[in-house]
Design a protein around this motif. Structure first.
Motif, PDB file in Angstrom:
ATOM      1  N   LEU A  57       0.842  -1.203   0.000  1.00  0.00           N
ATOM      2  CA  LEU A  57       0.000   0.000   0.000  1.00  0.00           C
ATOM      3  C   LEU A  57       0.877   1.251   0.000  1.00  0.00           C
ATOM      4  CD1 LEU A  57      -2.699  -1.129   2.592  1.00  0.00           C
ATOM      5  CD2 LEU A  57      -3.032  -0.837   0.143  1.00  0.00           C
ATOM      6  N   PRO A  75      -0.026  -3.263  -4.453  1.00  0.00           N
ATOM      7  CA  PRO A  75      -0.753  -4.306  -3.715  1.00  0.00           C
ATOM      8  C   PRO A  75      -0.843  -5.592  -4.533  1.00  0.00           C
ATOM      9  CG  PRO A  75      -1.966  -2.239  -3.658  1.00  0.00           C
ATOM     10  CD  PRO A  75      -0.848  -2.047  -4.622  1.00  0.00           C
ATOM     11  N   TRP A  91     -23.626  -4.454   5.957  1.00  0.00           N
ATOM     12  CA  TRP A  91     -24.768  -4.819   5.110  1.00  0.00           C
ATOM     13  C   TRP A  91     -24.634  -6.238   4.564  1.00  0.00           C
ATOM     14  CZ3 TRP A  91     -21.217  -1.051   4.401  1.00  0.00           C
ATOM     15  CH2 TRP A  91     -20.287  -1.230   3.384  1.00  0.00           C
ATOM     16  N   ILE A 104     -12.807 -10.242  -5.335  1.00  0.00           N
ATOM     17  CA  ILE A 104     -11.846  -9.267  -5.858  1.00  0.00           C
ATOM     18  C   ILE A 104     -10.713  -9.967  -6.608  1.00  0.00           C
ATOM     19  CG2 ILE A 104     -10.336  -7.329  -5.268  1.00  0.00           C
ATOM     20  CD1 ILE A 104     -13.186  -6.830  -4.405  1.00  0.00           C
TER      21      ILE A 104
ATOM     22  N   GLU B 172      -9.479   2.049   6.810  1.00  0.00           N
ATOM     23  CA  GLU B 172      -9.299   0.584   6.849  1.00  0.00           C
ATOM     24  C   GLU B 172     -10.212  -0.116   5.854  1.00  0.00           C
ATOM     25  OE1 GLU B 172      -9.811   2.023  10.113  1.00  0.00           O
ATOM     26  OE2 GLU B 172      -8.551   0.887  11.537  1.00  0.00           O
ATOM     27  N   TYR B 173     -11.433   0.435   5.651  1.00  0.00           N
ATOM     28  CA  TYR B 173     -12.351  -0.181   4.699  1.00  0.00           C
ATOM     29  C   TYR B 173     -11.747  -0.181   3.303  1.00  0.00           C
ATOM     30  CZ  TYR B 173     -16.256  -0.461   7.946  1.00  0.00           C
ATOM     31  OH  TYR B 173     -17.061  -0.796   8.991  1.00  0.00           O
ATOM     32  N   ASP B 175      -8.491   0.020   2.696  1.00  0.00           N
ATOM     33  CA  ASP B 175      -7.276  -0.813   2.695  1.00  0.00           C
ATOM     34  C   ASP B 175      -7.594  -2.283   2.483  1.00  0.00           C
ATOM     35  OD1 ASP B 175      -5.714   1.348   2.954  1.00  0.00           O
ATOM     36  OD2 ASP B 175      -5.150   1.018   5.055  1.00  0.00           O
ATOM     37  N   ILE B 176      -8.703  -2.748   3.093  1.00  0.00           N
ATOM     38  CA  ILE B 176      -9.069  -4.156   2.967  1.00  0.00           C
ATOM     39  C   ILE B 176      -9.149  -4.542   1.497  1.00  0.00           C
ATOM     40  CG2 ILE B 176     -11.083  -5.685   3.179  1.00  0.00           C
ATOM     41  CD1 ILE B 176      -9.584  -5.717   5.674  1.00  0.00           C
ATOM     42  N   LEU B 177      -9.796  -3.698   0.684  1.00  0.00           N
ATOM     43  CA  LEU B 177      -9.939  -4.016  -0.734  1.00  0.00           C
ATOM     44  C   LEU B 177      -8.702  -3.610  -1.528  1.00  0.00           C
ATOM     45  CD1 LEU B 177     -13.619  -3.374  -1.783  1.00  0.00           C
ATOM     46  CD2 LEU B 177     -12.507  -5.388  -0.886  1.00  0.00           C
ATOM     47  N   ARG B 178      -8.102  -2.474  -1.156  1.00  0.00           N
ATOM     48  CA  ARG B 178      -6.958  -1.986  -1.911  1.00  0.00           C
ATOM     49  C   ARG B 178      -5.778  -2.957  -1.806  1.00  0.00           C
ATOM     50  NH1 ARG B 178      -3.740   2.489  -2.686  1.00  0.00           N
ATOM     51  NH2 ARG B 178      -3.210   2.813  -0.514  1.00  0.00           N
ATOM     52  N   SER B 179      -5.614  -3.581  -0.618  1.00  0.00           N
ATOM     53  CA  SER B 179      -4.494  -4.502  -0.443  1.00  0.00           C
ATOM     54  C   SER B 179      -4.668  -5.742  -1.304  1.00  0.00           C
ATOM     55  CB  SER B 179      -4.355  -4.895   1.028  1.00  0.00           C
ATOM     56  OG  SER B 179      -5.469  -5.653   1.437  1.00  0.00           O
ATOM     57  N   LEU B 180      -5.877  -5.971  -1.837  1.00  0.00           N
ATOM     58  CA  LEU B 180      -6.100  -7.109  -2.733  1.00  0.00           C
ATOM     59  C   LEU B 180      -5.983  -6.684  -4.194  1.00  0.00           C
ATOM     60  CD1 LEU B 180      -9.192  -8.570  -0.906  1.00  0.00           C
ATOM     61  CD2 LEU B 180      -6.945  -9.605  -0.999  1.00  0.00           C
ATOM     62  N   ALA B 182      -7.840  -4.143  -5.604  1.00  0.00           N
ATOM     63  CA  ALA B 182      -9.125  -3.708  -6.170  1.00  0.00           C
ATOM     64  C   ALA B 182      -9.005  -2.302  -6.754  1.00  0.00           C
ATOM     65  CB  ALA B 182     -10.205  -3.728  -5.088  1.00  0.00           C
ATOM     66  N   THR B 186     -14.284  -0.594  -8.033  1.00  0.00           N
ATOM     67  CA  THR B 186     -14.710  -1.728  -7.210  1.00  0.00           C
ATOM     68  C   THR B 186     -14.915  -1.285  -5.768  1.00  0.00           C
ATOM     69  OG1 THR B 186     -13.326  -3.103  -8.602  1.00  0.00           O
ATOM     70  CG2 THR B 186     -14.164  -4.102  -6.590  1.00  0.00           C
ATOM     71  N   ILE B 191     -18.080  -0.980  -1.343  1.00  0.00           N
ATOM     72  CA  ILE B 191     -18.017  -0.435   0.004  1.00  0.00           C
ATOM     73  C   ILE B 191     -18.601   0.968   0.115  1.00  0.00           C
ATOM     74  CG2 ILE B 191     -16.451   0.300   1.836  1.00  0.00           C
ATOM     75  CD1 ILE B 191     -14.845  -2.088   1.434  1.00  0.00           C
TER      76      ILE B 191
END
Lengths: 279, 278
Positions: A57, A75, A91, A104, B172-173, B175-180, B182, B186, B191
């Protein structure tokens, strides 16, 4: 043994309004494949920066992070992350939260196979029957278990844990330590754990790295012999007490509260600290 | 022995009865309570007029309303429909435009700093003053003008709520996707968008009633004789005071219907945000 995670001479500074703020200074850590390294250190010494560097990151100013010998510049989907805040999506059901990474990363799995994988992990951490619940219906410890499942569902090579147990009560935390060992026995991953809890570090890791104060470098490395699936009783042995004392002393040095001595052979704990470490 | 089974069976019976009773109470409460409130309101209104001895040109009473509805029933249907569809179209445009502006301001700090004063200033201008300007600008385009005012008055809360929802997303929300690996798109779909829905629906509830105000402003001012606003105006010119009050009640009814449609949509798309009361 090949090193899956290889951090070499990483130096990094944040640009702030009052000039550059150096956080890491020539930090080197290597974690072998399947290894589990815990990183401890004083508050604000750049531990979380380290996780963001490994996850790609952020790119360090100097030095490099290599995964499988390949330099990390962005990443990659072979990394899983869990934070102190479980950040589950309110949700979605627990099952759909765990499946999220599989939506993903490129995968050939069908929806049914993704569900099976997620269900297996949830069952491994003791969340059978909670698949269709919403995160708000779960306790803090259960949410963190689900967050661990999400971090592992896409079979990442590297699992980055940034104080995932930090906000839990003591009993829940110890439960989750054991869950972590079960996950390690069932799944294949190489892990870096950031933590403030010294007992946690020696209970979970094969090696504990103590970072110095900011800008951080690897000040001390303590190997923890692998004894297979560990039990909590092992935290209350003389060896464990000695390791904790060494680490405590190293943290005091990192905080600038103690003078560096020849600590590896002779930790210099103040009287009574062994008893404190045991409680 | 006799009292051993009782602690086991008694709570279970109580629980079974309790669950049924709770369901009944909820049912009756959500239906009966608002109806009772409306009836009490009408009785108090009638009493107020009766006690003061007001003639209907000071204040019409509820008992004046049924004759007014009876004599103009077809007008109410036609004009009520005109008001309704133009309000809904204006609101739909406000949703599209408001979400777009909200997204621009939510994702870009620069745009947020740049657009906020402009938006606030625009919102602060009383729309009653804009109505004659719009009416002169697009002479004769009555439907268009009405939709335009309904849109102008109702898009502001939507734009603000979406921009706030997006800009307050915890890192953090991301980061969860960005670290994969995305993409930004997306992250938005998975999110940012769902997380903003509760704020969006909150704003939409406000926007619904605002859009009605906009539609009626135009209908009352413009001389085209369409919509409930025009019916209200004709009641005024003909000194038919019960008709004026009947229009107000009809508007209130339409407002309630649209509001509860939004509530139903909210339950469907953002029901997860509602915590159970236990």
């Amino acid at each position: 043994m090949s090193h899956l995670i290889d951090i070499r001479g990483v130096t990094h500074a944040y640009r702030t309004e009052s000039g550059p703020l150096p956080v890491l200074d020539g930090l080197s850590i290597a974690v072998p494949e399947g290894g589990f390294t815990a990183v401890v250190g004083p508050s604000g010494c750049g531990k979380s920066t380290l996780t963001r560097l490994i996850a790609g990151l952020m790119i360090p100013d100097e030095g490099e992070v290599r995964l499988h010998g390949e330099r990390v510049t962005s990443p990659r989907s072979t990394v899983g992350m869990a934070f102190q805040n479980p950040v589950l999506l309110e949700w979605r059901t627990i099952l759909d939260n765990v499946i999220l990474p599989l939506e993903i990363v490129p995968t050939k799995l069908k929806r049914r196979e993704k569900e099976e994988r997620a269900r297996r992990l949830l069952s491994l951490v003791g969340l059978d029957g909670f698949e269709d619940k919403r995160p708000s219906e779960l306790s803090g410890g259960m949410r963190q278990r689900a967050s661990l499942c999400r971090a592992l569902v896409h079979k990442p090579e590297v699992l980055i844990l940034d104080e995932p147990f930090g906000a839990l009560d003591a009993f829940t935390r110890e439960d989750l330590w054991q869950t972590m060992h079960q996950l390690r026995a069932e799944e294949t991953f190489t892990s870096v754990l950031i933590t403030h809890d010294l007992r946690e570090s020696i209970f979970l890791a094969d090696e504990v790295v103590v970072l110095s104060g900011r800008p951080a470098t690897a000040q001390y490395k303590l190997p923890v012999p692998d004894t297979g699936l560990r039990t909590l009783d092992e935290l209350y042995t003389a060896e464990a007490a000695e390791r904790l004392n060494i680490l405590r002393h190293q943290i005091e040095i990192a905080q600038g509260r103690a003078e560096p001595t020849d600590t590896a052979s002779q930790p210099a704990p103040p009287p009574g600290s062994a008893a404190q470490a045991l409680t | 022995m006799a009292d051993i089974p009782s602690p086991v069976t008694r709570p279970r019976q109580a629980l079974g009865l309790g669950a049924g009773r709770v369901k009944d109470t909820l049912l009756s409460r959500s239906v009966v309570a608002p109806i009772a409130a409306v009836i009490v309101f009408l009785i108090l209104w009638e009493l107020l007029v009766w006690a003061n001895g007001w003639p209907d040109y000071v204040m019409a009473s509820p008992s004046d309303l049924p004759p007014a509805y009876a004599s103009y029933w077809d007008l109410f249907l036609v004009m009520g429909w005109q008001t309704l569809w133009r309000t809904v179209v204006g609101l739909a445009v406000a949703v599209v435009f408001g979400v777009a502006v909200g997204m621009i301001m939510g994702f870009s700090r620069t745009m947020r700093d740049a657009l906020y004063p402009l938006l606030v200033g625009f919102n602060a201008v009383p729309k009653a003053t804009v109505v004659p300007i719009v009416a002169l600008l697009f002479v004769g385009a009555h439907d268009f003008n009405t939709v335009l005012i309904a849109f102008m008055i109702s898009f502001f809360p939507i734009a603000v709520s979406v921009s706030i929802g997006l800009s307050t997303l915890e890192p953090e929300y991301r980061d969860i996707l960005r670290s994969l690996g995305a993409s930004q798109a997306t992250i938005f779909w998975k999110i940012a968008l769902p997380k903003t829905l509760p704020e969006f629906f909150g704003a939409l509830k406000v926007a619904v009633t605002l859009a009605f105000i906009g539609t009626n402003l135009m209908e009352i001012v413009s001389p085209h004789g369409r919509g409930l606003g025009a019916l209200f105006d004709s009641g005024k010119t003909n000194s038919d005071y019960p008709l004026m009050f009947a229009v107000l009640i009809a508007l209130a009814f339409l407002g309630i219907v649209l509001y509860y449609i939004v509530v139903a949509l909210e339950k469907t798309f953002a029901g997860w945000a509602e915590r159970s009361p236990t």
